[in-house]
Design a protein around this motif. Structure first.
Motif, PDB file in Angstrom:
ATOM      1  N   ILE A 251     -13.283   6.312  15.523  1.00 27.84           N
ATOM      2  CA  ILE A 251     -12.279   5.343  15.085  1.00 27.84           C
ATOM      3  C   ILE A 251     -11.046   6.113  14.629  1.00 27.84           C
ATOM      4  N   THR A 252      -9.887   5.704  15.113  1.00 31.51           N
ATOM      5  CA  THR A 252      -8.644   6.391  14.771  1.00 31.51           C
ATOM      6  C   THR A 252      -7.615   5.387  14.264  1.00 31.51           C
ATOM      7  N   VAL A 253      -6.571   5.930  13.652  1.00 30.40           N
ATOM      8  CA  VAL A 253      -5.426   5.136  13.239  1.00 30.40           C
ATOM      9  C   VAL A 253      -4.174   5.871  13.686  1.00 30.40           C
ATOM     10  N   SER A 254      -3.059   5.203  13.615  1.00 31.63           N
ATOM     11  CA  SER A 254      -1.788   5.808  13.982  1.00 31.63           C
ATOM     12  C   SER A 254      -0.970   6.099  12.729  1.00 31.63           C
ATOM     13  N   HIS A 255       0.136   6.759  12.920  1.00 29.15           N
ATOM     14  CA  HIS A 255       1.016   7.095  11.805  1.00 29.15           C
ATOM     15  C   HIS A 255       1.487   5.846  11.079  1.00 29.15           C
ATOM     16  N   GLY A 256       1.735   4.775  11.814  1.00 31.37           N
ATOM     17  CA  GLY A 256       2.270   3.561  11.213  1.00 31.37           C
ATOM     18  C   GLY A 256       1.245   2.518  10.840  1.00 31.37           C
ATOM     19  N   THR A 257      -0.043   2.851  10.880  1.00 33.75           N
ATOM     20  CA  THR A 257      -1.072   1.883  10.494  1.00 33.75           C
ATOM     21  C   THR A 257      -0.932   1.545   9.013  1.00 33.75           C
ATOM     22  N   PRO A 258      -0.839   0.245   8.650  1.00 34.68           N
ATOM     23  CA  PRO A 258      -0.734  -0.122   7.226  1.00 34.68           C
ATOM     24  C   PRO A 258      -1.928   0.375   6.433  1.00 34.68           C
ATOM     25  N   LEU A 259      -1.699   0.673   5.182  1.00 33.43           N
ATOM     26  CA  LEU A 259      -2.760   1.226   4.345  1.00 33.43           C
ATOM     27  C   LEU A 259      -3.918   0.260   4.176  1.00 33.43           C
ATOM     28  N   ASP A 260      -3.633  -1.048   4.085  1.00 30.31           N
ATOM     29  CA  ASP A 260      -4.742  -1.982   3.899  1.00 30.31           C
ATOM     30  C   ASP A 260      -5.658  -2.002   5.117  1.00 30.31           C
ATOM     31  N   GLU A 261      -5.087  -1.869   6.323  1.00 31.16           N
ATOM     32  CA  GLU A 261      -5.923  -1.830   7.528  1.00 31.16           C
ATOM     33  C   GLU A 261      -6.770  -0.552   7.560  1.00 31.16           C
ATOM     34  N   ALA A 262      -6.167   0.587   7.227  1.00 26.28           N
ATOM     35  CA  ALA A 262      -6.911   1.843   7.235  1.00 26.28           C
ATOM     36  C   ALA A 262      -8.034   1.824   6.197  1.00 26.28           C
ATOM     37  N   GLN A 308      -7.610  -1.221  -9.924  1.00 23.10           N
ATOM     38  CA  GLN A 308      -6.349  -1.964  -9.936  1.00 23.10           C
ATOM     39  C   GLN A 308      -5.244  -1.168  -9.245  1.00 23.10           C
ATOM     40  N   ARG A 309      -5.163   0.128  -9.513  1.00 21.21           N
ATOM     41  CA  ARG A 309      -4.130   0.939  -8.881  1.00 21.21           C
ATOM     42  C   ARG A 309      -4.357   1.060  -7.381  1.00 21.21           C
ATOM     43  N   LEU A 310      -5.645   1.147  -6.975  1.00 25.06           N
ATOM     44  CA  LEU A 310      -5.940   1.232  -5.552  1.00 25.06           C
ATOM     45  C   LEU A 310      -5.546  -0.053  -4.836  1.00 25.06           C
ATOM     46  N   ARG A 311      -5.805  -1.208  -5.459  1.00 19.39           N
ATOM     47  CA  ARG A 311      -5.397  -2.488  -4.842  1.00 19.39           C
ATOM     48  C   ARG A 311      -3.883  -2.571  -4.750  1.00 19.39           C
ATOM     49  N   ARG A 312      -3.205  -2.055  -5.767  1.00 21.62           N
ATOM     50  CA  ARG A 312      -1.747  -2.074  -5.728  1.00 21.62           C
ATOM     51  C   ARG A 312      -1.229  -1.188  -4.593  1.00 21.62           C
ATOM     52  N   LEU A 313      -1.929  -0.058  -4.367  1.00 20.81           N
ATOM     53  CA  LEU A 313      -1.496   0.855  -3.312  1.00 20.81           C
ATOM     54  C   LEU A 313      -1.630   0.224  -1.930  1.00 20.81           C
ATOM     55  N   THR A 315      -1.907  -2.949  -1.099  1.00 21.12           N
ATOM     56  CA  THR A 315      -1.279  -4.258  -0.903  1.00 21.12           C
ATOM     57  C   THR A 315       0.135  -4.060  -0.365  1.00 21.12           C
ATOM     58  N   PRO A 316       0.450  -4.664   0.809  1.00 22.65           N
ATOM     59  CA  PRO A 316       1.786  -4.483   1.392  1.00 22.65           C
ATOM     60  C   PRO A 316       2.870  -5.025   0.460  1.00 22.65           C
ATOM     61  N   THR A 317       3.966  -4.292   0.388  1.00 20.68           N
ATOM     62  CA  THR A 317       5.112  -4.713  -0.419  1.00 20.68           C
ATOM     63  C   THR A 317       6.026  -5.595   0.426  1.00 20.68           C
ATOM     64  N   PRO A 318       6.332  -6.811  -0.029  1.00 17.34           N
ATOM     65  CA  PRO A 318       7.236  -7.672   0.758  1.00 17.34           C
ATOM     66  C   PRO A 318       8.645  -7.111   0.761  1.00 17.34           C
ATOM     67  N   GLY A 319       9.375  -7.425   1.789  1.00 15.57           N
ATOM     68  CA  GLY A 319      10.754  -6.980   1.870  1.00 15.57           C
ATOM     69  C   GLY A 319      10.885  -5.696   2.671  1.00 15.57           C
ATOM     70  N   MET A 320      12.094  -5.153   2.689  1.00 12.55           N
ATOM     71  CA  MET A 320      12.410  -3.994   3.507  1.00 12.55           C
ATOM     72  C   MET A 320      12.257  -2.684   2.744  1.00 12.55           C
ATOM     73  N   LYS A 324       6.493   2.662  -3.004  1.00 14.38           N
ATOM     74  CA  LYS A 324       5.181   3.285  -2.867  1.00 14.38           C
ATOM     75  C   LYS A 324       4.860   3.474  -1.384  1.00 14.38           C
ATOM     76  N   PRO A 325       3.873   4.292  -1.050  1.00 12.99           N
ATOM     77  CA  PRO A 325       3.485   4.457   0.350  1.00 12.99           C
ATOM     78  C   PRO A 325       3.000   3.128   0.944  1.00 12.99           C
ATOM     79  N   GLU A 326       3.320   2.915   2.192  1.00 10.70           N
ATOM     80  CA  GLU A 326       2.934   1.670   2.857  1.00 10.70           C
ATOM     81  C   GLU A 326       2.091   1.919   4.110  1.00 10.70           C
ATOM     82  N   VAL A 327       2.231   3.091   4.739  1.00  8.84           N
ATOM     83  CA  VAL A 327       1.519   3.357   5.994  1.00  8.84           C
ATOM     84  C   VAL A 327       0.741   4.670   5.865  1.00  8.84           C
TER      85      VAL A 327
END
Length: 387
Positions: A251-262, A308-313, A315-320, A324-327
Motif C-alpha cells: 500500500i502506497t501514498v503520494s506526496h499530496g495524500t491528505p493526512l487523514d487518508e494516510a 486530541q492533538r493527533l485528531r487536530r493534525l 483534520t483538514p483545515t478549511p480554506g486555502m 499545520k501540515p495537511e498532506v
C-alpha cells in the motif's frame, strides 16, 4: 544378533593417526608470507646490530639464541598475546632469572635442574601475565650452559628482547600490522552491525569455560566469530533474495495524500509504514506512525492530550491557508533506506536484528517500488527455510 563392527584395519588406523597429525594449511596469501619473512629478517638484523653496541660480561653471548623464536611470534603473530611487549621482555627476563636461581640454588642431577627451570619459568610467566614460549628456551639455555653470571638476565636477555620489541614496533606497522596490539576488547566500530549479539562479558565467560590459553587477542577473536557467523548465515540462506521474502505491491501514498487518508490506511491495513511514491513509482519517502506523532508535537508537549492533538493534525483545515501540515509530503521521512529485489536476504539481517529497521522498500531493476520487506517477512522466510 546384530552384527558387530568390523575391527579397524591397519590402513584405517594409519589414516586416523594422520588425520590427527596432518597440519592445516595456513590461511594467508603470498603477500603476507613475504611480509613475515622480510620483517623478521630486518627485525633480527636490526636487533643484532644494536645489541653489539652493548657488549655483555665476559663469556656471555651478545645475542641469545631464543631471540629467533621470539622473532617468529613478534613478526608472524604480531596480534598474539604471547608476542606483546610485556610478554617478550618480561617473559624472557623472568625466565632468565628463574634459570639463574636454579643454577645457583639447586644441586644436580642436571636433568632435574633443567626441568625445574622450565617449570619455574612457566609458573612465573603465568603469575606475571607474561607467558612467552621462548622464555622456556631461555630458562633451559641458562641451565644447560651453566650460566651463573647475574647480569645475563639483563644483557643479553632483557636488552635483546627490548631491541626486538622496538624493531617489531617499527617494522610491523610498515607491513600493515598493528604492534603492539591492544589485548582488550574495544568498543565496536561504527558501521553495519553483525547478525548476532554477544557482549564482552559473554565472550569472557565462554573463554573461562574453555579454560585454555587462547593465542588470539579478544578483538580479533570477536571479529573472527562474527565473520564466521555471517558466513554461515549466507551459506544456509543460499540464494534467498529479497524478492522471495518481501510483501509485493505494498500500500502506497503520494506526496499530496491528505493526512487523514494516510492515517486511515495505517489504521485499517495494520501496516506500520506507507511508502510515498510519485506517479512513476519512484520512492520519495516513507510515512509511519512515528511521523504522525512527531508532527503532533509529542516530543515537546508530552503524552498528555496526544489523542486530541493527533485528531487536530489529521483534520483538514478549511480554506486555502493552514498553519499545520495537511498532506503526507509535509511530515514524511525523506531519507529512506531501500534495497533491491535481487539482493541476498542474509545481507539485511543485521539491519532488522540490530539497527532498528522495521521495514525496507524494495526496488526493481528500474528503481521503481515493487514491494516492502518487513521484520515479519524476514521471520517468515527464516521459518520456511528452517522448516
Amino acid at each position: 544378533m546384530p552384527a558387530s563392527d568390523p575391527a579397524p584395519t591397519l590402513k584405517s588406523r594409519l589414516q586416523s593417526v594422520w588425520s590427527l597429525l596432518r597440519p592445516m594449511p595456513l590461511s594467508i596469501d603470498r603477500r603476507e608470507r613475504w611480509r613475515v619473512v622480510l620483517t623478521a629478517a630486518l627485525g633480527v638484523a636490526l636487533a643484532a646490530t644494536l645489541a653489539r653496541w652493548w657488549p655483555p660480561a665476559a663469556g656471555l653471548p651478545w645475542l641469545m639464541a631464543p631471540l629467533g623464536a621470539s622473532a617468529v611470534l613478534v613478526f608472524a603473530l604480531p596480534a598474539s598475546p604471547l608476542a606483546q611487549p610485556w610478554a617478550v621482555i618480561g617473559g624472557n627476563t623472568v625466565a632468565a632469572w628463574v634459570g639463574l636461581a636454579c643454577v645457583h640454588g639447586l644441586p644436580g642431577p642436571w636433568p632435574w635442574v633443567a626441568a625445574a627451570a622450565v617449570a619455574g619459568a612457566i609458573a612465573a610467566m603465568l603469575a606475571l601475565r607474561c607467558l612467552h614460549p621462548p622464555g622456556g628456551a631461555v630458562a633451559l639455555l641458562t641451565v644447560v650452559g651453566r650460566i651463573n653470571e647475574p647480569t645475563f638476565a639483563l644483557d643479553p636477555v632483557a636488552l635483546d628482547s627490548v631491541l626486538l620489541v622496538l624493531a617489531g614496533a617499527l617494522l610491523n606497522p610498515l607491513g600493515g600490522r598493528r604492534y603492539p596490539h591492544p589485548q582488550g576488547v574495544s568498543a565496536p566500530a561504527t558501521g553495519p552491525v553483525r547478525a548476532w549479539d554477544f557482549d564482552d562479558e559473554d565472550l569472557q565467560r565462554v573463554l573461562a569455560r574453555h579454560n585454555q590459553i587462547v593465542d588470539l587477542p579478544r578483538d580479533d577473536l570477536r571479529e573472527l566469530l562474527a565473520g564466521a557467523e555471517q558466513q554461515a548465515l549466507q551459506r544456509r540462506m543460499g540464494a534467498l533474495r529479497c524478492s522471495d521474502a518481501m510483501t509485493p505491491a505494498p500500500i502506497t501514498v503520494s506526496h499530496g495524500t491528505p493526512l487523514d487518508e494516510a492515517w486511515a490506511l495505517l489504521q485499517r491495513s495494520a501496516v506500520k509504514a506507507l511508502p510515498v511514491v510519485d506517479r512513476f513509482g519512484h520512492v520519495l519517502g516513507i510515512v509511519t506512525r512515528a511521523d504522525f506523532l512527531r508532527a503532533s508535537d509529542l516530543d515537546t508537549l508530552g503524552p498528555a492530550g496526544l489523542g486530541q492533538r493527533l485528531r487536530r493534525l489529521i483534520t483538514p483545515t478549511p480554506g486555502m491557508h493552514s498553519g499545520k501540515p495537511e498532506v503526507v509530503g509535509q511530515i514524511m521521512t525523506r531519507q529512506v533506506r531501500v534495497t533491491s529485489a535481487d539482493r541476498p536476504l542474509a545481507d539485511l539481517l543485521p539491519l532488522f536484528s540490530h539497527a532498528g529497521h522495521h521495514h525496507l522498500p524494495v526496488l526493481g531493476p528500474d528503481r521503481r517500488l515493487v514491494g516492502i520487506l518487513t521484520q515479519t517477512d524476514v521471520v517468515a522466510a527464516l521459518a520456511r527455510l528452517g522448516g
